[in-house]
Design a protein around this motif. Structure first.
Motif, PDB file in Angstrom:
ATOM      1  N   LEU A   1     -15.106   7.069   6.847  1.00  0.00           N
ATOM      2  CA  LEU A   1     -14.297   6.012   6.245  1.00  0.00           C
ATOM      3  C   LEU A   1     -12.891   6.161   6.801  1.00  0.00           C
ATOM      4  CD1 LEU A   1     -13.820   3.790   4.046  1.00  0.00           C
ATOM      5  CD2 LEU A   1     -13.233   5.667   2.486  1.00  0.00           C
ATOM      6  N   VAL A   2     -12.408   5.131   7.489  1.00  0.00           N
ATOM      7  CA  VAL A   2     -11.085   5.170   8.112  1.00  0.00           C
ATOM      8  C   VAL A   2     -10.208   4.118   7.450  1.00  0.00           C
ATOM      9  CG1 VAL A   2      -9.794   5.012  10.270  1.00  0.00           C
ATOM     10  CG2 VAL A   2     -12.131   5.907  10.290  1.00  0.00           C
ATOM     11  N   VAL A   3      -9.142   4.570   6.804  1.00  0.00           N
ATOM     12  CA  VAL A   3      -8.280   3.671   6.036  1.00  0.00           C
ATOM     13  C   VAL A   3      -6.843   3.833   6.511  1.00  0.00           C
ATOM     14  CG1 VAL A   3      -7.542   2.947   3.739  1.00  0.00           C
ATOM     15  CG2 VAL A   3      -9.805   3.962   4.043  1.00  0.00           C
ATOM     16  N   GLU A   4      -6.205   2.734   6.850  1.00  0.00           N
ATOM     17  CA  GLU A   4      -4.791   2.752   7.226  1.00  0.00           C
ATOM     18  C   GLU A   4      -3.977   2.316   6.008  1.00  0.00           C
ATOM     19  OE1 GLU A   4      -2.032   1.955  11.000  1.00  0.00           O
ATOM     20  OE2 GLU A   4      -3.595   0.455  10.702  1.00  0.00           O
ATOM     21  N   PRO A   5      -3.185   3.220   5.418  1.00  0.00           N
ATOM     22  CA  PRO A   5      -2.504   2.912   4.156  1.00  0.00           C
ATOM     23  C   PRO A   5      -1.318   1.970   4.279  1.00  0.00           C
ATOM     24  CG  PRO A   5      -1.961   5.137   4.871  1.00  0.00           C
ATOM     25  CD  PRO A   5      -3.030   4.637   5.795  1.00  0.00           C
ATOM     26  N   TYR A   6      -0.964   1.586   5.489  1.00  0.00           N
ATOM     27  CA  TYR A   6      -0.013   0.500   5.729  1.00  0.00           C
ATOM     28  C   TYR A   6      -0.197   0.083   7.176  1.00  0.00           C
ATOM     29  CZ  TYR A   6       4.243  -2.164   6.533  1.00  0.00           C
ATOM     30  OH  TYR A   6       5.127  -3.162   6.870  1.00  0.00           O
ATOM     31  N   GLY A   7      -0.462  -1.191   7.392  1.00  0.00           N
ATOM     32  CA  GLY A   7      -0.687  -1.600   8.767  1.00  0.00           C
ATOM     33  C   GLY A   7      -0.807  -3.094   8.925  1.00  0.00           C
ATOM     34  N   PHE A   8      -1.374  -3.469  10.059  1.00  0.00           N
ATOM     35  CA  PHE A   8      -1.438  -4.876  10.446  1.00  0.00           C
ATOM     36  C   PHE A   8      -2.779  -5.160  11.107  1.00  0.00           C
ATOM     37  CE2 PHE A   8       2.772  -3.074  11.028  1.00  0.00           C
ATOM     38  CZ  PHE A   8       3.590  -3.928  10.292  1.00  0.00           C
ATOM     39  N   ALA A   9      -3.449  -6.205  10.651  1.00  0.00           N
ATOM     40  CA  ALA A   9      -4.626  -6.682  11.362  1.00  0.00           C
ATOM     41  C   ALA A   9      -4.196  -7.189  12.739  1.00  0.00           C
ATOM     42  CB  ALA A   9      -5.289  -7.804  10.567  1.00  0.00           C
ATOM     43  N   PRO A  10      -5.097  -7.184  13.713  1.00  0.00           N
ATOM     44  CA  PRO A  10      -4.732  -7.670  15.048  1.00  0.00           C
ATOM     45  C   PRO A  10      -4.118  -9.076  15.002  1.00  0.00           C
ATOM     46  CG  PRO A  10      -6.868  -6.600  15.126  1.00  0.00           C
ATOM     47  CD  PRO A  10      -6.478  -6.675  13.674  1.00  0.00           C
ATOM     48  N   ARG A  11      -3.113  -9.289  15.841  1.00  0.00           N
ATOM     49  CA  ARG A  11      -2.385 -10.556  15.845  1.00  0.00           C
ATOM     50  C   ARG A  11      -2.852 -11.454  16.983  1.00  0.00           C
ATOM     51  NH1 ARG A  11       3.890  -8.692  14.572  1.00  0.00           N
ATOM     52  NH2 ARG A  11       3.527  -8.184  12.373  1.00  0.00           N
ATOM     53  N   ALA A  12      -2.987 -12.722  16.666  1.00  0.00           N
ATOM     54  CA  ALA A  12      -3.370 -13.716  17.666  1.00  0.00           C
ATOM     55  C   ALA A  12      -2.153 -14.134  18.484  1.00  0.00           C
ATOM     56  CB  ALA A  12      -3.981 -14.932  16.972  1.00  0.00           C
ATOM     57  N   ALA A  13      -2.418 -14.761  19.599  1.00  0.00           N
ATOM     58  CA  ALA A  13      -1.351 -15.421  20.355  1.00  0.00           C
ATOM     59  C   ALA A  13      -1.012 -16.741  19.665  1.00  0.00           C
ATOM     60  CB  ALA A  13      -1.809 -15.671  21.784  1.00  0.00           C
ATOM     61  N   VAL A  14       0.243 -17.110  19.704  1.00  0.00           N
ATOM     62  CA  VAL A  14       0.632 -18.419  19.182  1.00  0.00           C
ATOM     63  C   VAL A  14       0.221 -19.489  20.188  1.00  0.00           C
ATOM     64  CG1 VAL A  14       2.573 -17.423  17.931  1.00  0.00           C
ATOM     65  CG2 VAL A  14       2.941 -18.378  20.228  1.00  0.00           C
ATOM     66  N   ASP A  15       0.257 -20.742  19.767  1.00  0.00           N
ATOM     67  CA  ASP A  15       0.079 -21.873  20.676  1.00  0.00           C
ATOM     68  C   ASP A  15       1.471 -22.286  21.152  1.00  0.00           C
ATOM     69  OD1 ASP A  15      -0.144 -24.489  21.774  1.00  0.00           O
ATOM     70  OD2 ASP A  15      -2.053 -24.766  20.748  1.00  0.00           O
TER      71      ASP A  15
ATOM     72  N   GLN B   1      -2.793  -4.171   4.308  1.00  0.00           N
ATOM     73  CA  GLN B   1      -2.152  -5.148   5.168  1.00  0.00           C
ATOM     74  C   GLN B   1      -0.773  -5.555   4.651  1.00  0.00           C
ATOM     75  OE1 GLN B   1      -2.972  -6.906   8.147  1.00  0.00           O
ATOM     76  NE2 GLN B   1      -0.892  -7.661   7.819  1.00  0.00           N
ATOM     77  N   ASN B   2       0.233  -5.472   5.540  1.00  0.00           N
ATOM     78  CA  ASN B   2       1.554  -5.982   5.200  1.00  0.00           C
ATOM     79  C   ASN B   2       1.438  -7.484   4.964  1.00  0.00           C
ATOM     80  OD1 ASN B   2       4.171  -6.907   5.096  1.00  0.00           O
ATOM     81  ND2 ASN B   2       4.671  -6.397   7.204  1.00  0.00           N
ATOM     82  N   ALA B   3       1.464  -7.889   3.708  1.00  0.00           N
ATOM     83  CA  ALA B   3       1.283  -9.295   3.339  1.00  0.00           C
ATOM     84  C   ALA B   3       2.493  -9.812   2.570  1.00  0.00           C
ATOM     85  CB  ALA B   3       0.013  -9.461   2.495  1.00  0.00           C
ATOM     86  N   GLY B   4       3.675  -9.329   2.927  1.00  0.00           N
ATOM     87  CA  GLY B   4       4.896  -9.804   2.292  1.00  0.00           C
ATOM     88  C   GLY B   4       6.099  -9.429   3.125  1.00  0.00           C
ATOM     89  N   GLU B   5       7.035 -10.333   3.275  1.00  0.00           N
ATOM     90  CA  GLU B   5       8.229 -10.045   4.074  1.00  0.00           C
ATOM     91  C   GLU B   5       9.087  -8.970   3.402  1.00  0.00           C
ATOM     92  OE1 GLU B   5      10.576 -13.244   5.664  1.00  0.00           O
ATOM     93  OE2 GLU B   5       8.860 -14.605   5.643  1.00  0.00           O
ATOM     94  N   GLU B   6      10.114  -8.546   4.124  1.00  0.00           N
ATOM     95  CA  GLU B   6      11.008  -7.506   3.625  1.00  0.00           C
ATOM     96  C   GLU B   6      12.014  -8.134   2.662  1.00  0.00           C
ATOM     97  OE1 GLU B   6      10.360  -8.133   6.879  1.00  0.00           O
ATOM     98  OE2 GLU B   6       8.905  -6.519   7.140  1.00  0.00           O
ATOM     99  N   ARG B   7      11.498  -8.615   1.554  1.00  0.00           N
ATOM    100  CA  ARG B   7      12.296  -9.377   0.603  1.00  0.00           C
ATOM    101  C   ARG B   7      11.826  -9.077  -0.821  1.00  0.00           C
ATOM    102  NH1 ARG B   7      14.100 -10.439   5.006  1.00  0.00           N
ATOM    103  NH2 ARG B   7      14.776 -12.443   5.846  1.00  0.00           N
ATOM    104  N   GLN B   8      12.542  -9.690  -1.807  1.00  0.00           N
ATOM    105  CA  GLN B   8      12.124  -9.592  -3.200  1.00  0.00           C
ATOM    106  C   GLN B   8      11.837 -10.953  -3.821  1.00  0.00           C
ATOM    107  OE1 GLN B   8      15.667  -7.229  -4.310  1.00  0.00           O
ATOM    108  NE2 GLN B   8      14.257  -5.665  -5.025  1.00  0.00           N
ATOM    109  N   ASP B   9      12.222 -12.018  -3.142  1.00  0.00           N
ATOM    110  CA  ASP B   9      11.995 -13.369  -3.645  1.00  0.00           C
ATOM    111  C   ASP B   9      10.493 -13.641  -3.699  1.00  0.00           C
ATOM    112  OD1 ASP B   9      11.596 -16.170  -3.883  1.00  0.00           O
ATOM    113  OD2 ASP B   9      13.562 -16.570  -3.028  1.00  0.00           O
ATOM    114  N   PRO B  10       9.934 -13.932  -4.881  1.00  0.00           N
ATOM    115  CA  PRO B  10       8.483 -14.130  -4.991  1.00  0.00           C
ATOM    116  C   PRO B  10       7.945 -15.214  -4.064  1.00  0.00           C
ATOM    117  CG  PRO B  10       9.431 -13.849  -7.171  1.00  0.00           C
ATOM    118  CD  PRO B  10      10.579 -13.956  -6.212  1.00  0.00           C
TER     119      PRO B  10
END
Length: 445
Positions: free
Chosen positions: A57-71, A124-133
């Motif tokens: 079982l491999v768990v990354e306690p903070y990370g990012f899923a692979p990112r796509a290229a933008v259009d 997964q980092n699913a929130g910006e470096e902010r506090q605004d909900p």
């Protein structure tokens, strides 16, 4: 079979699905070659490490899923139409976070990279470096969409054992994490300020950073020179996160804030992606006194793979030196790996070239770095690539770690903390027991 043939067979067979490996990926291969050139494992070490990684079982306690290229064409048209910087940033994020759903080629590379890593679960980092909900909800909505639409491949984690189930089912799993605590910032009362923590837990957030680089009402970030520590309000935040079952993460917090949060919490506290000051004196690393407090809380130190933060040789060997320090002084049950790296689609450079250069904005509020402390970027020539997770395991085999300790570091320690903090789903048997016990409350049948 020569070394390259063996490596290709050994790294792809156990952890990479046939569908995802439809076409060779030179980016992944180059990163592997760079790591192997530094590690120089024997055939036995390589073979055993790869097999152990595939079984674990491999768990990354903070990370990012692979990112796509933008259009690039879409971004260029938006720029030509006069879109604001905020609109362009949101559009950029929307595409690199979600085109794994809407574009077949990007989806194939998303799966290929994730499979190559052998990672079962990402916080997964699913929130910006902010506090605004409302700001925090942007990324949260995007990754909820990804998990909903790619549910046969990756699902959203709710309780700790969902990561175990994902491993058994050969699926991937994402738990959501935010780089800030959601606060309305009305400051009417402590209770009113805390109310969004439970709401975001209900939306699937399972880990929150108390601070980012800067000082906030909770405590000091690691970029602040003042090092003032946890505020009275911060102690209320810690108690509320304990209550609702959200993991307290002090990775970006100042040393005193990290220390006091670990001592104030009734549940394990983590520094999800950090390093050790004893190995390299950097604001993003933690001194031993802080590491001891985190370990005493039942938590762990997640070692990152950012070259500029590691010191020494600034490579995969340096990363393992930080792991070694925690294992030697605090025990293998208190260390994990959280690379803080992201795999980016091979098409990204091509698409980015289509976008006209724009005026460079001022440095963002959250990006507070003391002089000389900021990273200059990610260098995959040093073996520090997200897809190199199997070689992290090989490196630990080389260092003589037992299989049991390696499996703790790869995912067991994160699972233990998650079970100690996160809420548990109510079983069907439990629901039936409740209904039976309260049958009379619903009137005559």
């Amino acid at each position: 079979m020569d070394r390259r043939e063996f490596l290709n067979a050994g790294l792809s067979a156990p952890v990479v699905s046939q569908a995802a490996m439809a076409a060779p990926n030179e980016k992944i291969q180059q990163a592997r070659d760079a790591a192997l050139a530094l590690l120089k494992p024997t055939r036995v070490q390589l073979e055993h490490g790869l097999e152990l990684h595939a079984q674990s079982l491999v768990v990354e306690p903070y990370g990012f899923a692979p990112r796509a290229a933008v259009d690039g064409d879409i971004l260029r048209k938006a720029l030509d139409a006069g879109a604001s910087e905020l609109e362009l940033w949101d559009l950029d994020e929307e595409m690199f976070m979600t085109r794994c759903v809407t574009d077949a080629a990007e989806r194939a590379e998303f799966m290929q990279a994730w499979d190559a890593s052998g990672v079962t679960c990402i916080f997964q980092n699913a929130g910006e470096e902010r506090q605004d909900p409302l700001v925090l909800m942007k990324r949260l909505s995007r990754f909820t969409y990804v998990a909903d639409m790619l549910g046969e491949y990756v699902r959203r984690g709710v309780e700790a054992d969902d990561m175990v189930a994902a491993k058994k089912q050969n699926r991937r799993c994402m738990f959501f994490a935010t780089n800030g605590v959601p606060l309305p910032q009305d400051w009417v009362s402590v209770e009113q300020e805390l109310r969004y923590i439970g709401m975001f837990a209900g939306l699937g957030v399972r880990s929150m950073h108390l601070t980012y680089q800067r000082r906030n009402m909770i405590g000091d970030g690691c970029g602040e020179l003042g090092n003032a520590g946890l505020s009275d309000f911060g102690r209320a935040v810690v108690a509320e996160m304990n209550r609702v079952g959200v993991i307290i993460d002090v990775a970006h917090s100042g040393w005193r804030t990290s220390l006091e949060a670990a001592r104030a919490s009734s549940r394990p506290v983590v520094a999800s992606h950090t390093g050790c000051v004893a190995v390299h004196n950097h604001v993003r690393c933690k001194p031993d006194e802080v590491i001891r407090a985190i370990c005493d809380s039942g938590g762990f130190i997640g070692v990152f793979a950012v070259a500029d933060f590691l010191g020494l040789s600034r490579d995969i060997v340096a990363m393992l030196a930080h792991v070694d320090h925690v294992v030697k002084h605090f025990g293998a049950e208190h260390v994990a790996i959280a690379t803080d790296l992201v795999y980016v689609s091979r098409k990204s450079d091509e698409e980015n070239k289509k976008i006209p250069r724009r005026r460079r904005p001022r440095k963002g509020w959250e990006k507070l770095w003391p002089p000389g402390a900021a990273t200059t970027g990610y260098d995959q020539t040093r073996g520090l690539a997200w897809t190199n997770w199997p070689l992290f395991t090989v490196a630990m085999v080389q260092r003589g770690y037992s299989d049991t300790d390696i499996q703790k570091i790869l995912g067991g320690n994160v699972l233990r903390v998650a079970r100690a903090v996160m809420p548990r789903k109510i079983s069907l048997e439990g629901l039936r027991t409740v209904v039976t016990a309260h049958a009379g409350d619903f009137g005559p049948s």
